[in-house]
Design a protein around this motif. Structure first.
Motif, PDB file in Angstrom:
ATOM      1  N   ARG A 101       0.810  -1.216   0.000  1.00 47.41           N
ATOM      2  CA  ARG A 101       0.000   0.000   0.000  1.00 47.41           C
ATOM      3  C   ARG A 101       0.848   1.273   0.000  1.00 47.41           C
ATOM      4  N   ILE A 102       2.040   1.179   0.597  1.00 49.03           N
ATOM      5  CA  ILE A 102       2.898   2.357   0.725  1.00 49.03           C
ATOM      6  C   ILE A 102       4.311   1.977   0.324  1.00 49.03           C
ATOM      7  N   ILE A 103       4.912   2.797  -0.525  1.00 49.10           N
ATOM      8  CA  ILE A 103       6.313   2.589  -0.911  1.00 49.10           C
ATOM      9  C   ILE A 103       6.991   3.944  -0.997  1.00 49.10           C
ATOM     10  N   ILE A 116       9.008   1.900 -11.475  1.00 46.26           N
ATOM     11  CA  ILE A 116       7.917   2.479 -10.682  1.00 46.26           C
ATOM     12  C   ILE A 116       6.584   2.313 -11.428  1.00 46.26           C
ATOM     13  N   ILE A 117       6.589   2.529 -12.726  1.00 46.02           N
ATOM     14  CA  ILE A 117       5.368   2.352 -13.522  1.00 46.02           C
ATOM     15  C   ILE A 117       4.933   0.887 -13.480  1.00 46.02           C
ATOM     16  N   LYS A 118       5.885  -0.022 -13.588  1.00 41.34           N
ATOM     17  CA  LYS A 118       5.581  -1.454 -13.489  1.00 41.34           C
ATOM     18  C   LYS A 118       4.966  -1.771 -12.123  1.00 41.34           C
ATOM     19  N   LEU A 119       5.489  -1.190 -11.076  1.00 43.09           N
ATOM     20  CA  LEU A 119       4.951  -1.382  -9.731  1.00 43.09           C
ATOM     21  C   LEU A 119       3.512  -0.877  -9.647  1.00 43.09           C
ATOM     22  N   ALA A 120       3.254   0.284 -10.234  1.00 45.07           N
ATOM     23  CA  ALA A 120       1.893   0.845 -10.234  1.00 45.07           C
ATOM     24  C   ALA A 120       0.923  -0.084 -10.966  1.00 45.07           C
ATOM     25  N   GLN A 121       1.378  -0.698 -12.042  1.00 43.45           N
ATOM     26  CA  GLN A 121       0.539  -1.635 -12.798  1.00 43.45           C
ATOM     27  C   GLN A 121       0.243  -2.890 -11.988  1.00 43.45           C
ATOM     28  N   ALA A 122       1.226  -3.365 -11.258  1.00 43.99           N
ATOM     29  CA  ALA A 122       1.133  -4.667 -10.603  1.00 43.99           C
ATOM     30  C   ALA A 122       0.549  -4.631  -9.190  1.00 43.99           C
ATOM     31  N   CYS A 123       0.499  -3.477  -8.572  1.00 48.61           N
ATOM     32  CA  CYS A 123       0.057  -3.380  -7.177  1.00 48.61           C
ATOM     33  C   CYS A 123      -1.189  -2.506  -7.071  1.00 48.61           C
ATOM     34  N   PRO A 124      -2.352  -3.084  -7.285  1.00 46.85           N
ATOM     35  CA  PRO A 124      -3.583  -2.296  -7.330  1.00 46.85           C
ATOM     36  C   PRO A 124      -3.978  -1.664  -5.994  1.00 46.85           C
ATOM     37  N   GLU A 127      -1.443   2.916  -2.377  1.00 41.85           N
ATOM     38  CA  GLU A 127      -2.120   4.166  -2.014  1.00 41.85           C
ATOM     39  C   GLU A 127      -1.184   5.363  -1.968  1.00 41.85           C
ATOM     40  N   MET A 128       0.083   5.100  -1.616  1.00 39.88           N
ATOM     41  CA  MET A 128       1.033   6.201  -1.473  1.00 39.88           C
ATOM     42  C   MET A 128       2.370   5.817  -2.074  1.00 39.88           C
ATOM     43  N   LEU A 129       2.911   6.753  -2.842  1.00 40.64           N
ATOM     44  CA  LEU A 129       4.187   6.568  -3.516  1.00 40.64           C
ATOM     45  C   LEU A 129       5.018   7.814  -3.306  1.00 40.64           C
ATOM     46  N   GLN A 130       6.233   7.617  -2.817  1.00 43.94           N
ATOM     47  CA  GLN A 130       7.170   8.731  -2.664  1.00 43.94           C
ATOM     48  C   GLN A 130       8.398   8.428  -3.509  1.00 43.94           C
ATOM     49  N   ASN A 147      -3.140   6.810 -14.078  1.00 45.46           N
ATOM     50  CA  ASN A 147      -4.078   6.013 -14.872  1.00 45.46           C
ATOM     51  C   ASN A 147      -4.257   4.613 -14.281  1.00 45.46           C
ATOM     52  N   PHE A 148      -3.179   4.029 -13.792  1.00 44.75           N
ATOM     53  CA  PHE A 148      -3.258   2.705 -13.173  1.00 44.75           C
ATOM     54  C   PHE A 148      -3.879   2.769 -11.783  1.00 44.75           C
ATOM     55  N   LEU A 149      -3.580   3.850 -11.059  1.00 47.97           N
ATOM     56  CA  LEU A 149      -4.020   3.997  -9.673  1.00 47.97           C
ATOM     57  C   LEU A 149      -4.631   5.381  -9.478  1.00 47.97           C
ATOM     58  N   PRO A 150      -5.875   5.566  -9.890  1.00 47.96           N
ATOM     59  CA  PRO A 150      -6.489   6.895  -9.881  1.00 47.96           C
ATOM     60  C   PRO A 150      -6.501   7.592  -8.516  1.00 47.96           C
ATOM     61  N   SER A 151      -6.563   6.829  -7.438  1.00 47.45           N
ATOM     62  CA  SER A 151      -6.654   7.462  -6.123  1.00 47.45           C
ATOM     63  C   SER A 151      -5.313   7.535  -5.393  1.00 47.45           C
ATOM     64  N   ILE A 152      -4.226   7.205  -6.078  1.00 49.84           N
ATOM     65  CA  ILE A 152      -2.925   7.216  -5.415  1.00 49.84           C
ATOM     66  C   ILE A 152      -2.508   8.616  -5.012  1.00 49.84           C
ATOM     67  N   LEU A 153      -1.876   8.702  -3.866  1.00 47.82           N
ATOM     68  CA  LEU A 153      -1.235   9.934  -3.423  1.00 47.82           C
ATOM     69  C   LEU A 153       0.252   9.761  -3.686  1.00 47.82           C
ATOM     70  N   TYR A 154       0.836  10.711  -4.366  1.00 46.48           N
ATOM     71  CA  TYR A 154       2.271  10.604  -4.575  1.00 46.48           C
ATOM     72  C   TYR A 154       2.927  11.937  -4.283  1.00 46.48           C
ATOM     73  N   SER A 155       4.156  11.826  -3.853  1.00 45.48           N
ATOM     74  CA  SER A 155       4.950  13.028  -3.656  1.00 45.48           C
ATOM     75  C   SER A 155       6.250  12.838  -4.401  1.00 45.48           C
ATOM     76  N   VAL A 156       6.657  13.895  -5.052  1.00 45.60           N
ATOM     77  CA  VAL A 156       7.872  13.865  -5.858  1.00 45.60           C
ATOM     78  C   VAL A 156       8.737  15.023  -5.406  1.00 45.60           C
ATOM     79  N   ASP A 157       9.926  14.701  -4.948  1.00 43.44           N
ATOM     80  CA  ASP A 157      10.882  15.731  -4.519  1.00 43.44           C
ATOM     81  C   ASP A 157      11.984  15.845  -5.539  1.00 43.44           C
TER      82      ASP A 157
END
Length: 157
Positions: A101-103, A116-124, A127-130, A147-157
């Motif tokens: 759920r969190i990575i 990371i895109i492969k992970l998004a495809q494979a882990c429905p 919820e959170m990606l940093q 597109n793979f995870l419409p409700s994902i919260l992500y932060s990009v630094d």
């Protein structure tokens, strides 16, 4: 168990593997703890679902050992600042961690957007990606993840 960058050493956490009910282990910034000690603790604590190793001295081999035992139960993995983690670990997560759920791979310079895109495809359930914004991460890449995870919260630094 939580610790942030104190003076914990291998001997300090050696007996944690006896804590059979341990569900969360956060060792953020404990860079003096050796990989094999982390492996012993993580592989023997069978109920662990959340593992935070930000800033620890772990690599793909350490993670491979962890995932052998925790793949189906792992829900959160924090690897921020683990400079030896590569796409190999992220691909392994995508193949073996359906409940993730969190990575966080922020500050992991050897992790590229393709894994990371492969992970998004494979882990429905993700919820959170940093992650770190590098020259290889584009807005288009982030849209693909959304597109793979419409409700994902992500932060990009």
């Amino acid at each position: 168990i939580r610790d942030r960058g104190s003076n914990l050493t291998d001997s300090s956490i050696e007996d944690l593997h006896k804590c059979s009910d341990l569900r969360e282990l956060q060792l953020e910034g404990c860079s003096s703890i050796l990989k094999n000690c982390i492996n012993r603790v993580v592989t023997r604590c069978i109920k662990l679902t959340r593992v935070g190793l930000a800033g620890c001295m772990v690599d793909d081999n350490t993670m491979s050992e962890l995932l052998k035992n925790k793949a189906n139960t792992l829900e959160a993995l924090i690897l921020s600042g683990c400079s030896e983690i590569t796409d190999k670990t992220v691909y392994q997560l995508s193949k073996s961690c359906p409940n993730l759920r969190i990575i966080s791979v922020r500050g992991c310079p050897k992790v590229n957007i393709g894994s990371i895109i492969k992970l998004a495809q494979a882990c429905p359930r993700l919820e959170m990606l940093q992650l770190s914004k590098s020259s290889s991460v584009t807005d288009s890449d982030l849209e693909r993840i959304k597109n793979f995870l419409p409700s994902i919260l992500y932060s990009v630094d």
